[in-house]
Design a protein around this motif. Structure first.
Motif, PDB file in Angstrom:
ATOM      1  N   ALA A   1       0.825  -1.209   0.000  1.00  0.00           N
ATOM      2  CA  ALA A   1       0.000   0.000   0.000  1.00  0.00           C
ATOM      3  C   ALA A   1       0.862   1.263   0.000  1.00  0.00           C
ATOM      4  CB  ALA A   1      -0.930  -0.006   1.208  1.00  0.00           C
TER       5      ALA A   1
ATOM      6  N   TYR B   1       2.591   1.435  -3.736  1.00  0.00           N
ATOM      7  CA  TYR B   1       1.730   1.673  -4.888  1.00  0.00           C
ATOM      8  C   TYR B   1       0.556   2.574  -4.481  1.00  0.00           C
ATOM      9  CZ  TYR B   1       4.661  -2.112  -6.551  1.00  0.00           C
ATOM     10  OH  TYR B   1       5.751  -2.872  -6.895  1.00  0.00           O
TER      11      TYR B   1
ATOM     12  N   SER C   1      -2.936   3.340  -2.907  1.00  0.00           N
ATOM     13  CA  SER C   1      -3.933   2.817  -1.975  1.00  0.00           C
ATOM     14  C   SER C   1      -4.802   3.984  -1.530  1.00  0.00           C
ATOM     15  CB  SER C   1      -3.271   2.165  -0.760  1.00  0.00           C
ATOM     16  OG  SER C   1      -4.247   1.653   0.127  1.00  0.00           O
TER      17      SER C   1
ATOM     18  N   ILE D   1      -2.794   4.831   5.874  1.00  0.00           N
ATOM     19  CA  ILE D   1      -3.337   3.778   5.011  1.00  0.00           C
ATOM     20  C   ILE D   1      -4.672   3.320   5.573  1.00  0.00           C
ATOM     21  CG2 ILE D   1      -2.953   1.489   4.018  1.00  0.00           C
ATOM     22  CD1 ILE D   1       0.050   1.990   4.417  1.00  0.00           C
TER      23      ILE D   1
ATOM     24  N   VAL E   1      -5.304  -1.808  -2.723  1.00  0.00           N
ATOM     25  CA  VAL E   1      -4.078  -1.338  -3.361  1.00  0.00           C
ATOM     26  C   VAL E   1      -4.187  -1.590  -4.864  1.00  0.00           C
ATOM     27  CG1 VAL E   1      -2.836  -3.525  -3.021  1.00  0.00           C
ATOM     28  CG2 VAL E   1      -1.554  -1.402  -3.330  1.00  0.00           C
TER      29      VAL E   1
END
Length: 540
Positions: free
Chosen positions: A216, A219, A221, A228, A451
Protein backbone atom coordinates in the motif's frame (compact mmCIF):
# COMPACT_ATOMS: atom_id res chain seq x y z
CA UNK A 1 -82.18 -39.00 31.84
CA UNK A 2 -79.40 -39.18 34.38
CA UNK A 3 -77.41 -41.56 32.15
CA UNK A 4 -77.72 -39.16 29.21
CA UNK A 5 -76.55 -36.29 31.39
CA UNK A 6 -73.58 -38.32 32.61
CA UNK A 7 -72.82 -39.30 29.01
CA UNK A 8 -72.98 -35.64 27.95
CA UNK A 9 -70.67 -34.61 30.78
CA UNK A 10 -68.20 -37.35 29.91
CA UNK A 11 -68.23 -36.31 26.25
CA UNK A 12 -67.64 -32.70 27.22
CA UNK A 13 -64.80 -33.71 29.53
CA UNK A 14 -63.28 -35.79 26.75
CA UNK A 15 -63.31 -32.82 24.37
CA UNK A 16 -61.89 -30.57 27.07
CA UNK A 17 -59.02 -32.99 27.58
CA UNK A 18 -58.38 -33.08 23.84
CA UNK A 19 -58.37 -29.29 23.65
CA UNK A 20 -56.14 -29.15 26.68
CA UNK A 21 -53.76 -31.62 25.03
CA UNK A 22 -53.69 -29.56 21.81
CA UNK A 23 -53.09 -26.37 23.81
CA UNK A 24 -50.24 -27.99 25.73
CA UNK A 25 -48.69 -29.27 22.49
CA UNK A 26 -48.84 -25.79 20.95
CA UNK A 27 -47.26 -24.28 24.05
CA UNK A 28 -44.52 -26.93 24.02
CA UNK A 29 -43.74 -26.18 20.36
CA UNK A 30 -43.65 -22.43 21.03
CA UNK A 31 -41.31 -22.98 23.98
CA UNK A 32 -38.97 -24.97 21.73
CA UNK A 33 -39.17 -22.26 19.07
CA UNK A 34 -38.25 -19.54 21.56
CA UNK A 35 -35.35 -21.63 22.88
CA UNK A 36 -34.10 -22.27 19.36
CA UNK A 37 -34.39 -18.59 18.43
CA UNK A 38 -32.55 -17.56 21.59
CA UNK A 39 -29.61 -19.91 21.01
CA UNK A 40 -29.61 -19.11 17.27
CA UNK A 41 -29.30 -15.39 18.00
CA UNK A 42 -26.50 -16.06 20.48
CA UNK A 43 -24.76 -18.23 17.88
CA UNK A 44 -25.11 -15.47 15.31
CA UNK A 45 -23.64 -12.89 17.67
CA UNK A 46 -20.73 -15.18 18.56
CA UNK A 47 -19.93 -16.14 14.98
CA UNK A 48 -20.83 -13.06 12.95
CA UNK A 49 -20.47 -10.08 15.24
CA UNK A 50 -22.55 -7.07 14.33
CA UNK A 51 -23.88 -8.14 10.94
CA UNK A 52 -27.11 -6.63 9.73
CA UNK A 53 -30.46 -8.12 8.83
CA UNK A 54 -29.57 -7.80 5.13
CA UNK A 55 -27.14 -10.70 5.38
CA UNK A 56 -29.38 -12.74 7.67
CA UNK A 57 -32.33 -12.51 5.26
CA UNK A 58 -30.06 -13.26 2.32
CA UNK A 59 -28.49 -16.28 4.05
CA UNK A 60 -31.86 -17.70 5.08
CA UNK A 61 -33.07 -17.31 1.49
CA UNK A 62 -30.21 -19.07 -0.22
CA UNK A 63 -29.11 -22.65 -0.67
CA UNK A 64 -26.61 -24.08 1.83
CA UNK A 65 -24.56 -25.58 -1.00
CA UNK A 66 -20.90 -24.87 -0.47
CA UNK A 67 -21.24 -23.90 3.20
CA UNK A 68 -18.32 -24.94 5.37
CA UNK A 69 -19.18 -28.05 7.41
CA UNK A 70 -17.47 -26.39 10.38
CA UNK A 71 -20.14 -23.68 10.45
CA UNK A 72 -22.98 -26.15 10.12
CA UNK A 73 -21.53 -28.29 12.92
CA UNK A 74 -21.05 -25.18 15.02
CA UNK A 75 -24.72 -24.27 14.68
CA UNK A 76 -25.89 -27.81 15.40
CA UNK A 77 -23.77 -28.13 18.55
CA UNK A 78 -24.11 -24.63 20.01
CA UNK A 79 -27.63 -23.65 18.95
CA UNK A 80 -29.83 -26.60 18.01
CA UNK A 81 -28.43 -29.09 20.53
CA UNK A 82 -28.75 -26.95 23.69
CA UNK A 83 -32.24 -25.84 22.66
CA UNK A 84 -33.26 -29.47 22.13
CA UNK A 85 -31.70 -30.67 25.41
CA UNK A 86 -33.39 -27.98 27.51
CA UNK A 87 -36.70 -28.60 25.77
CA UNK A 88 -36.55 -32.36 26.37
CA UNK A 89 -35.71 -31.81 30.05
CA UNK A 90 -38.67 -29.46 30.26
CA UNK A 91 -41.00 -32.05 28.73
CA UNK A 92 -39.67 -34.80 31.02
CA UNK A 93 -40.26 -32.70 34.11
CA UNK A 94 -43.72 -31.42 33.27
CA UNK A 95 -45.18 -34.15 31.11
CA UNK A 96 -43.56 -37.27 32.53
CA UNK A 97 -42.70 -36.38 36.13
CA UNK A 98 -42.58 -40.00 37.35
CA UNK A 99 -40.31 -40.45 40.34
CA UNK A 100 -39.15 -36.84 40.08
CA UNK A 101 -42.50 -35.77 41.57
CA UNK A 102 -42.28 -34.44 45.10
CA UNK A 103 -45.34 -33.50 47.14
CA UNK A 104 -45.94 -31.91 50.51
CA UNK A 105 -48.89 -33.31 52.44
CA UNK A 106 -50.47 -31.01 55.04
CA UNK A 107 -52.95 -32.49 57.50
CA UNK A 108 -55.43 -30.39 59.43
CA UNK A 109 -58.21 -31.48 61.78
CA UNK A 110 -60.71 -31.00 58.95
CA UNK A 111 -58.94 -32.25 55.84
CA UNK A 112 -55.71 -33.32 54.22
CA UNK A 113 -54.16 -31.02 51.58
CA UNK A 114 -51.52 -32.04 49.04
CA UNK A 115 -49.16 -29.44 47.53
CA UNK A 116 -46.96 -30.38 44.56
CA UNK A 117 -43.52 -28.94 45.19
CA UNK A 118 -41.49 -30.22 42.23
CA UNK A 119 -41.95 -29.83 39.43
CA UNK A 120 -44.57 -27.10 39.69
CA UNK A 121 -47.80 -27.96 37.94
CA UNK A 122 -48.00 -27.18 34.24
CA UNK A 123 -50.11 -24.06 34.05
CA UNK A 124 -51.04 -23.15 30.46
CA UNK A 125 -51.65 -19.49 31.23
CA UNK A 126 -48.36 -19.05 33.10
CA UNK A 127 -46.27 -20.72 30.41
CA UNK A 128 -48.09 -18.87 27.64
CA UNK A 129 -47.17 -15.56 29.23
CA UNK A 130 -43.63 -16.82 29.83
CA UNK A 131 -43.28 -17.88 26.19
CA UNK A 132 -44.46 -14.49 24.94
CA UNK A 133 -42.06 -12.75 27.33
CA UNK A 134 -39.23 -14.99 26.09
CA UNK A 135 -40.03 -14.19 22.48
CA UNK A 136 -40.06 -10.45 23.22
CA UNK A 137 -36.67 -10.79 24.94
CA UNK A 138 -35.22 -12.61 21.91
CA UNK A 139 -36.57 -9.89 19.58
CA UNK A 140 -34.96 -7.20 21.74
CA UNK A 141 -31.62 -9.03 21.72
CA UNK A 142 -31.83 -9.49 17.94
CA UNK A 143 -32.72 -5.84 17.48
CA UNK A 144 -29.76 -4.73 19.58
CA UNK A 145 -27.36 -7.03 17.73
CA UNK A 146 -28.65 -6.94 14.16
CA UNK A 147 -30.86 -3.85 13.83
CA UNK A 148 -34.11 -5.77 13.42
CA UNK A 149 -36.36 -2.74 13.96
CA UNK A 150 -34.39 -0.61 11.50
CA UNK A 151 -34.60 -3.37 8.90
CA UNK A 152 -38.39 -3.66 9.20
CA UNK A 153 -38.74 0.12 9.20
CA UNK A 154 -36.64 0.38 6.05
CA UNK A 155 -38.87 -2.12 4.26
CA UNK A 156 -41.87 0.07 5.00
CA UNK A 157 -40.35 3.35 3.86
CA UNK A 158 -39.37 3.80 0.24
CA UNK A 159 -36.70 6.05 -1.21
CA UNK A 160 -36.11 7.44 -4.70
CA UNK A 161 -32.43 8.05 -3.91
CA UNK A 162 -30.97 5.17 -5.95
CA UNK A 163 -33.06 6.19 -8.97
CA UNK A 164 -31.89 9.80 -8.67
CA UNK A 165 -28.15 9.09 -8.38
CA UNK A 166 -27.81 5.91 -10.44
CA UNK A 167 -25.67 6.16 -13.58
CA UNK A 168 -26.55 3.47 -16.10
CA UNK A 169 -23.25 2.16 -17.55
CA UNK A 170 -25.05 1.72 -20.87
CA UNK A 171 -25.92 5.41 -21.03
CA UNK A 172 -22.39 6.84 -20.83
CA UNK A 173 -19.33 6.56 -23.03
CA UNK A 174 -16.77 3.99 -21.87
CA UNK A 175 -13.65 4.17 -23.98
CA UNK A 176 -10.84 1.59 -23.76
CA UNK A 177 -7.25 2.38 -24.79
CA UNK A 178 -6.00 0.96 -28.07
CA UNK A 179 -3.75 -1.45 -26.19
CA UNK A 180 -5.86 -3.17 -23.57
CA UNK A 181 -4.30 -4.02 -20.23
CA UNK A 182 -4.80 -7.33 -18.42
CA UNK A 183 -6.41 -7.26 -14.98
CA UNK A 184 -5.61 -9.47 -11.99
CA UNK A 185 -7.98 -8.77 -9.09
CA UNK A 186 -7.24 -10.49 -5.78
CA UNK A 187 -10.13 -10.35 -3.32
CA UNK A 188 -8.82 -11.14 0.14
CA UNK A 189 -11.42 -12.54 2.49
CA UNK A 190 -12.19 -10.01 5.26
CA UNK A 191 -9.08 -7.90 4.53
CA UNK A 192 -9.04 -4.63 6.44
CA UNK A 193 -6.57 -1.81 6.82
CA UNK A 194 -7.59 -2.08 10.49
CA UNK A 195 -5.23 -5.04 11.00
CA UNK A 196 -2.26 -2.67 10.82
CA UNK A 197 -0.62 -0.79 13.67
CA UNK A 198 -2.01 2.64 14.56
CA UNK A 199 0.97 4.45 13.03
CA UNK A 200 0.08 2.94 9.66
CA UNK A 201 -3.66 3.56 9.96
CA UNK A 202 -4.84 0.46 11.80
CA UNK A 203 -6.12 -0.30 15.28
CA UNK A 204 -3.31 -2.32 16.92
CA UNK A 205 0.05 -1.79 18.58
CA UNK A 206 1.44 -4.45 16.25
CA UNK A 207 1.14 -4.52 12.45
CA UNK A 208 -0.18 -8.00 11.63
CA UNK A 209 -0.03 -7.40 7.85
CA UNK A 210 3.36 -5.67 7.25
CA UNK A 211 3.76 -6.93 3.68
CA UNK A 212 0.32 -5.62 2.72
CA UNK A 213 1.26 -2.29 4.31
CA UNK A 214 4.43 -2.23 2.21
CA UNK A 215 2.40 -2.80 -0.96
CA UNK A 216 0.00 0.00 0.00
CA UNK A 217 2.91 2.37 0.69
CA UNK A 218 4.69 1.47 -2.54
CA UNK A 219 1.73 1.67 -4.89
CA UNK A 220 -1.66 3.42 -4.95
CA UNK A 221 -3.93 2.82 -1.97
CA UNK A 222 -6.96 5.06 -1.57
CA UNK A 223 -7.40 6.29 1.96
CA UNK A 224 -9.73 8.37 4.10
CA UNK A 225 -6.75 10.03 5.79
CA UNK A 226 -3.05 10.63 5.24
CA UNK A 227 -2.40 7.13 6.56
CA UNK A 228 -3.34 3.78 5.01
CA UNK A 229 -7.07 3.49 5.45
CA UNK A 230 -9.49 1.88 3.06
CA UNK A 231 -13.11 1.93 2.00
CA UNK A 232 -16.20 2.10 4.17
CA UNK A 233 -18.84 -0.61 3.71
CA UNK A 234 -22.24 0.61 2.55
CA UNK A 235 -25.47 -1.20 3.54
CA UNK A 236 -26.09 -4.57 1.85
CA UNK A 237 -22.41 -4.77 0.85
CA UNK A 238 -21.03 -6.44 3.96
CA UNK A 239 -20.77 -10.16 3.13
CA UNK A 240 -18.85 -11.98 0.40
CA UNK A 241 -21.24 -12.05 -2.56
CA UNK A 242 -22.59 -8.61 -1.64
CA UNK A 243 -19.03 -7.29 -1.43
CA UNK A 244 -18.21 -8.75 -4.84
CA UNK A 245 -21.37 -7.25 -6.35
CA UNK A 246 -20.56 -3.86 -4.80
CA UNK A 247 -17.05 -3.82 -6.27
CA UNK A 248 -17.91 -5.18 -9.72
CA UNK A 249 -21.35 -3.59 -10.25
CA UNK A 250 -21.35 -0.54 -7.97
CA UNK A 251 -24.58 -1.76 -6.36
CA UNK A 252 -25.72 -3.05 -2.97
CA UNK A 253 -27.27 -6.52 -2.92
CA UNK A 254 -30.83 -5.87 -1.78
CA UNK A 255 -32.57 -9.26 -1.92
CA UNK A 256 -35.57 -9.60 0.36
CA UNK A 257 -37.58 -12.33 -1.29
CA UNK A 258 -39.36 -9.76 -3.44
CA UNK A 259 -40.94 -11.49 -6.42
CA UNK A 260 -42.45 -10.26 -9.65
CA UNK A 261 -43.91 -12.06 -12.64
CA UNK A 262 -43.01 -15.49 -11.21
CA UNK A 263 -39.28 -14.68 -11.14
CA UNK A 264 -37.59 -16.03 -8.02
CA UNK A 265 -34.39 -14.23 -7.09
CA UNK A 266 -34.27 -15.15 -3.42
CA UNK A 267 -31.21 -17.35 -4.10
CA UNK A 268 -33.19 -20.56 -3.76
CA UNK A 269 -33.17 -20.61 -7.55
CA UNK A 270 -30.23 -19.11 -9.37
CA UNK A 271 -32.00 -18.44 -12.69
CA UNK A 272 -31.52 -14.67 -12.59
CA UNK A 273 -28.99 -12.58 -10.70
CA UNK A 274 -29.41 -8.82 -11.02
CA UNK A 275 -30.35 -9.12 -14.71
CA UNK A 276 -30.79 -5.35 -15.00
CA UNK A 277 -27.23 -4.58 -13.88
CA UNK A 278 -24.26 -3.94 -16.15
CA UNK A 279 -21.09 -5.09 -14.43
CA UNK A 280 -17.33 -5.09 -14.81
CA UNK A 281 -17.51 -8.56 -16.34
CA UNK A 282 -20.12 -7.45 -18.88
CA UNK A 283 -18.07 -4.43 -19.95
CA UNK A 284 -14.79 -6.36 -20.20
CA UNK A 285 -16.36 -9.21 -22.16
CA UNK A 286 -17.95 -6.75 -24.58
CA UNK A 287 -14.51 -5.25 -25.15
CA UNK A 288 -12.75 -8.51 -25.98
CA UNK A 289 -11.63 -9.74 -22.56
CA UNK A 290 -11.83 -13.32 -21.35
CA UNK A 291 -12.94 -13.49 -17.72
CA UNK A 292 -11.76 -16.03 -15.16
CA UNK A 293 -12.52 -16.51 -11.46
CA UNK A 294 -10.68 -18.87 -9.10
CA UNK A 295 -11.72 -19.78 -5.55
CA UNK A 296 -10.75 -22.38 -2.97
CA UNK A 297 -14.38 -22.97 -2.03
CA UNK A 298 -17.53 -24.17 -3.78
CA UNK A 299 -18.30 -21.13 -5.92
CA UNK A 300 -22.01 -21.91 -5.94
CA UNK A 301 -22.21 -20.65 -2.36
CA UNK A 302 -24.20 -17.42 -2.25
CA UNK A 303 -25.00 -17.56 -5.94
CA UNK A 304 -21.49 -16.49 -6.99
CA UNK A 305 -21.38 -18.87 -9.95
CA UNK A 306 -24.67 -17.50 -11.27
CA UNK A 307 -23.62 -13.89 -10.89
CA UNK A 308 -20.24 -14.21 -12.59
CA UNK A 309 -21.34 -16.54 -15.37
CA UNK A 310 -24.38 -14.40 -16.18
CA UNK A 311 -22.35 -11.19 -16.08
CA UNK A 312 -19.21 -11.67 -18.12
CA UNK A 313 -19.32 -15.39 -18.84
CA UNK A 314 -16.51 -16.06 -16.36
CA UNK A 315 -14.69 -19.39 -16.52
CA UNK A 316 -14.95 -20.66 -12.94
CA UNK A 317 -12.15 -22.59 -11.23
CA UNK A 318 -13.27 -23.57 -7.74
CA UNK A 319 -13.08 -26.44 -5.24
CA UNK A 320 -15.28 -28.70 -7.37
CA UNK A 321 -13.33 -27.86 -10.53
CA UNK A 322 -10.05 -28.67 -8.77
CA UNK A 323 -11.37 -32.17 -8.02
CA UNK A 324 -12.64 -32.61 -11.59
CA UNK A 325 -9.28 -31.51 -13.01
CA UNK A 326 -7.39 -33.82 -10.68
CA UNK A 327 -5.68 -30.99 -8.78
CA UNK A 328 -6.84 -32.39 -5.46
CA UNK A 329 -8.24 -35.73 -4.33
CA UNK A 330 -12.04 -36.01 -4.27
CA UNK A 331 -11.92 -36.65 -0.52
CA UNK A 332 -9.68 -33.67 0.20
CA UNK A 333 -11.38 -30.83 2.06
CA UNK A 334 -10.12 -28.36 4.63
CA UNK A 335 -11.93 -25.28 5.90
CA UNK A 336 -14.18 -24.23 2.97
CA UNK A 337 -12.50 -26.43 0.35
CA UNK A 338 -8.77 -26.07 -0.14
CA UNK A 339 -6.40 -23.61 1.50
CA UNK A 340 -4.87 -20.45 0.03
CA UNK A 341 -1.44 -22.05 -0.34
CA UNK A 342 -2.95 -24.28 -3.03
CA UNK A 343 -5.03 -21.42 -4.43
CA UNK A 344 -1.94 -19.33 -5.18
CA UNK A 345 -0.14 -22.34 -6.69
CA UNK A 346 -3.09 -23.12 -8.97
CA UNK A 347 -3.41 -19.42 -9.87
CA UNK A 348 0.22 -19.30 -11.02
CA UNK A 349 -0.34 -22.28 -13.29
CA UNK A 350 -3.53 -20.78 -14.73
CA UNK A 351 -2.01 -17.36 -15.32
CA UNK A 352 0.91 -18.83 -17.25
CA UNK A 353 -1.60 -20.75 -19.36
CA UNK A 354 -3.98 -17.87 -20.17
CA UNK A 355 -1.15 -15.39 -20.71
CA UNK A 356 -0.27 -17.37 -23.86
CA UNK A 357 -3.57 -16.34 -25.45
CA UNK A 358 -3.86 -13.29 -27.68
CA UNK A 359 -6.91 -11.65 -26.06
CA UNK A 360 -6.63 -9.56 -22.87
CA UNK A 361 -7.73 -11.32 -19.69
CA UNK A 362 -9.40 -10.49 -16.40
CA UNK A 363 -8.28 -13.02 -13.80
CA UNK A 364 -10.06 -12.67 -10.46
CA UNK A 365 -9.56 -14.81 -7.38
CA UNK A 366 -10.76 -14.84 -3.78
CA UNK A 367 -8.90 -16.21 -0.77
CA UNK A 368 -10.57 -17.98 2.13
CA UNK A 369 -8.08 -18.73 4.94
CA UNK A 370 -8.91 -15.48 6.76
CA UNK A 371 -12.63 -16.25 7.01
CA UNK A 372 -14.03 -16.00 10.53
CA UNK A 373 -13.98 -17.49 13.11
CA UNK A 374 -10.22 -17.35 13.79
CA UNK A 375 -9.23 -18.31 10.23
CA UNK A 376 -7.50 -21.44 8.94
CA UNK A 377 -3.97 -22.32 10.07
CA UNK A 378 -2.11 -23.79 7.12
CA UNK A 379 1.37 -25.34 6.99
CA UNK A 380 2.90 -21.95 6.15
CA UNK A 381 1.52 -20.19 9.23
CA UNK A 382 3.94 -19.28 12.00
CA UNK A 383 3.05 -19.27 15.69
CA UNK A 384 4.23 -15.69 16.19
CA UNK A 385 1.34 -14.22 18.14
CA UNK A 386 -0.90 -15.44 20.94
CA UNK A 387 -4.00 -14.92 18.79
CA UNK A 388 -4.70 -17.48 16.03
CA UNK A 389 -6.42 -14.95 13.77
CA UNK A 390 -3.38 -12.68 14.04
CA UNK A 391 -1.14 -15.55 12.92
CA UNK A 392 -3.45 -16.35 10.02
CA UNK A 393 -3.40 -12.72 8.90
CA UNK A 394 0.37 -12.55 9.12
CA UNK A 395 0.52 -15.64 6.93
CA UNK A 396 -2.04 -14.22 4.47
CA UNK A 397 -0.05 -11.00 4.17
CA UNK A 398 3.15 -12.90 3.41
CA UNK A 399 1.43 -15.13 0.83
CA UNK A 400 -0.20 -12.32 -1.16
CA UNK A 401 3.09 -10.38 -1.18
CA UNK A 402 4.94 -13.40 -2.54
CA UNK A 403 2.24 -13.89 -5.19
CA UNK A 404 2.49 -10.26 -6.34
CA UNK A 405 6.29 -10.58 -6.47
CA UNK A 406 5.92 -13.67 -8.66
CA UNK A 407 3.55 -11.86 -11.04
CA UNK A 408 6.02 -9.00 -11.34
CA UNK A 409 8.67 -11.45 -12.55
CA UNK A 410 6.48 -12.69 -15.43
CA UNK A 411 6.57 -11.36 -18.98
CA UNK A 412 2.87 -10.47 -18.94
CA UNK A 413 3.25 -8.14 -15.91
CA UNK A 414 4.31 -5.15 -17.99
CA UNK A 415 0.83 -4.85 -19.43
CA UNK A 416 -1.09 -6.07 -16.37
CA UNK A 417 -2.75 -4.13 -13.56
CA UNK A 418 -3.09 -5.82 -10.15
CA UNK A 419 -5.83 -4.87 -7.69
CA UNK A 420 -6.00 -6.23 -4.14
CA UNK A 421 -9.06 -5.49 -2.03
CA UNK A 422 -10.89 -7.04 0.88
CA UNK A 423 -14.38 -8.24 0.07
CA UNK A 424 -15.79 -6.72 3.27
CA UNK A 425 -14.81 -6.11 6.89
CA UNK A 426 -14.12 -9.16 9.04
CA UNK A 427 -16.95 -10.70 11.04
CA UNK A 428 -14.59 -12.21 13.59
CA UNK A 429 -16.16 -11.33 16.94
CA UNK A 430 -13.03 -11.41 19.12
CA UNK A 431 -10.10 -10.06 17.13
CA UNK A 432 -11.25 -6.44 16.83
CA UNK A 433 -12.66 -6.24 20.35
CA UNK A 434 -14.90 -3.24 20.92
CA UNK A 435 -14.58 -2.19 17.28
CA UNK A 436 -17.52 -4.32 16.21
CA UNK A 437 -17.74 -4.87 12.46
CA UNK A 438 -17.31 -1.49 10.71
CA UNK A 439 -18.80 0.76 13.37
CA UNK A 440 -17.59 2.24 16.65
CA UNK A 441 -19.62 4.78 18.59
CA UNK A 442 -21.58 5.54 15.43
CA UNK A 443 -18.49 6.28 13.33
CA UNK A 444 -17.06 4.20 10.51
CA UNK A 445 -13.70 3.10 11.91
CA UNK A 446 -12.84 -0.22 10.30
CA UNK A 447 -12.30 -0.09 6.56
CA UNK A 448 -11.63 -2.43 3.65
CA UNK A 449 -8.03 -2.73 2.42
CA UNK A 450 -7.14 -1.74 -1.15
CA UNK A 451 -4.08 -1.34 -3.36
CA UNK A 452 -3.76 -0.70 -7.12
CA UNK A 453 -0.50 -1.87 -8.67
CA UNK A 454 0.93 -1.04 -12.11
CA UNK A 455 -2.03 1.03 -13.23
CA UNK A 456 -2.20 2.65 -16.67
CA UNK A 457 0.29 5.49 -17.06
CA UNK A 458 -2.52 7.97 -17.70
CA UNK A 459 -3.67 7.64 -14.08
CA UNK A 460 -0.40 6.63 -12.43
CA UNK A 461 0.11 10.08 -10.93
CA UNK A 462 -2.94 11.32 -9.09
CA UNK A 463 -3.71 13.82 -6.34
CA UNK A 464 -7.04 12.17 -5.54
CA UNK A 465 -5.75 9.28 -3.40
CA UNK A 466 -5.62 10.51 0.20
CA UNK A 467 -8.24 12.08 2.47
CA UNK A 468 -11.17 10.73 0.47
CA UNK A 469 -14.54 9.58 1.73
CA UNK A 470 -15.60 6.51 -0.25
CA UNK A 471 -17.09 3.02 -0.12
CA UNK A 472 -16.41 -0.28 -1.88
CA UNK A 473 -19.08 0.73 -4.41
CA UNK A 474 -16.49 3.12 -5.88
CA UNK A 475 -14.09 0.31 -6.82
CA UNK A 476 -16.24 -0.57 -9.88
CA UNK A 477 -15.42 2.46 -12.05
CA UNK A 478 -12.02 2.85 -10.38
CA UNK A 479 -10.97 -0.63 -11.54
CA UNK A 480 -11.82 0.27 -15.13
CA UNK A 481 -9.97 3.58 -14.85
CA UNK A 482 -6.87 1.74 -13.59
CA UNK A 483 -6.81 -0.01 -16.99
CA UNK A 484 -6.76 3.36 -18.76
CA UNK A 485 -10.49 3.31 -19.53
CA UNK A 486 -12.08 6.74 -19.91
CA UNK A 487 -15.54 7.00 -18.36
CA UNK A 488 -17.85 9.84 -19.28
CA UNK A 489 -18.74 11.65 -16.05
CA UNK A 490 -16.51 9.30 -14.00
CA UNK A 491 -19.52 7.55 -12.46
CA UNK A 492 -20.98 4.10 -13.03
CA UNK A 493 -24.00 2.76 -11.11
CA UNK A 494 -23.47 4.16 -7.56
CA UNK A 495 -19.69 4.24 -7.84
CA UNK A 496 -17.29 7.05 -8.64
CA UNK A 497 -13.87 6.80 -10.29
CA UNK A 498 -11.51 7.55 -7.40
CA UNK A 499 -8.73 8.49 -9.80
CA UNK A 500 -10.81 11.50 -10.83
CA UNK A 501 -11.57 14.64 -8.90
CA UNK A 502 -15.29 13.88 -9.03
CA UNK A 503 -16.95 13.68 -5.63
CA UNK A 504 -18.08 10.25 -4.48
CA UNK A 505 -21.62 9.84 -3.18
CA UNK A 506 -20.09 9.64 0.32
CA UNK A 507 -18.43 13.02 -0.20
CA UNK A 508 -21.47 14.60 -1.82
CA UNK A 509 -24.10 13.42 0.65
CA UNK A 510 -22.19 12.16 3.69
CA UNK A 511 -22.22 8.55 4.80
CA UNK A 512 -24.98 9.02 7.37
CA UNK A 513 -27.49 10.20 4.78
CA UNK A 514 -26.16 7.90 2.04
CA UNK A 515 -26.41 4.78 4.18
CA UNK A 516 -29.87 5.70 5.49
CA UNK A 517 -31.20 6.07 1.94
CA UNK A 518 -29.54 2.91 0.65
CA UNK A 519 -31.14 0.96 3.49
CA UNK A 520 -34.65 1.90 2.39
CA UNK A 521 -36.72 0.01 -0.12
CA UNK A 522 -36.27 1.15 -3.72
CA UNK A 523 -38.90 0.44 -6.35
CA UNK A 524 -36.38 1.48 -9.01
CA UNK A 525 -33.86 -1.08 -7.74
CA UNK A 526 -36.48 -3.83 -7.65
CA UNK A 527 -38.02 -3.16 -11.05
CA UNK A 528 -35.02 -2.00 -13.09
CA UNK A 529 -32.11 -3.95 -11.61
CA UNK A 530 -33.41 -6.88 -9.61
CA UNK A 531 -36.46 -7.66 -11.76
CA UNK A 532 -36.43 -5.58 -14.96
CA UNK A 533 -39.95 -4.83 -16.12
CA UNK A 534 -41.93 -2.24 -17.99
CA UNK A 535 -43.79 -1.26 -14.82
CA UNK A 536 -43.75 2.28 -13.48
CA UNK A 537 -40.63 2.79 -11.36
CA UNK A 538 -41.87 5.78 -9.41
CA UNK A 539 -41.17 5.63 -5.68
CA UNK A 540 -44.18 7.65 -4.63
Amino acid sequence: MRKEKIKSVNKRNKWNKRLEGILHTVIYLLIFLVLLLFFSVQWGISNYGNIGMDEIVFTLSMSLEGTSSAFINSYLTTALLPALVIFLLFVLLFHFPGRFLYRLIIRTPKKEKTIQLFPPRFHAGFFSVGTVAGFVAVVLIANNAFGLYSFVNNQIHRSAFIEEVYTDPNSVSIEFPSEKRNLIWIYMESAESSAQDTESGGLFDVNYIPEMTELANTYISFSQSDLIEGASVAPACGWTIAGLVAQTAGLPLKLYGYSAKNIDNTMKNYDYFLPGATTLGDILEENGYTNYFMAGSNFNFGGRTSYFTQHGNYDIYDYKRAITDGKIDENYKVWWGFEDEKLYAFAKEKLLEIAENDEPFNFSMITVDTHHQDGYVCELCQDTYDDQYANVWACASSQVYEFVSWIQEQDFYENTTIIITGDHCSMDTDFYGEYTYDKHNGETIRKVYNVFINVDSSVADTDAVKNRSFTTLDFFPTALASLGVKIEGDRLALGTNLFSGTETLSEEYGNEYLFAELNKKSTFYNQKLLYPSSENTSDD
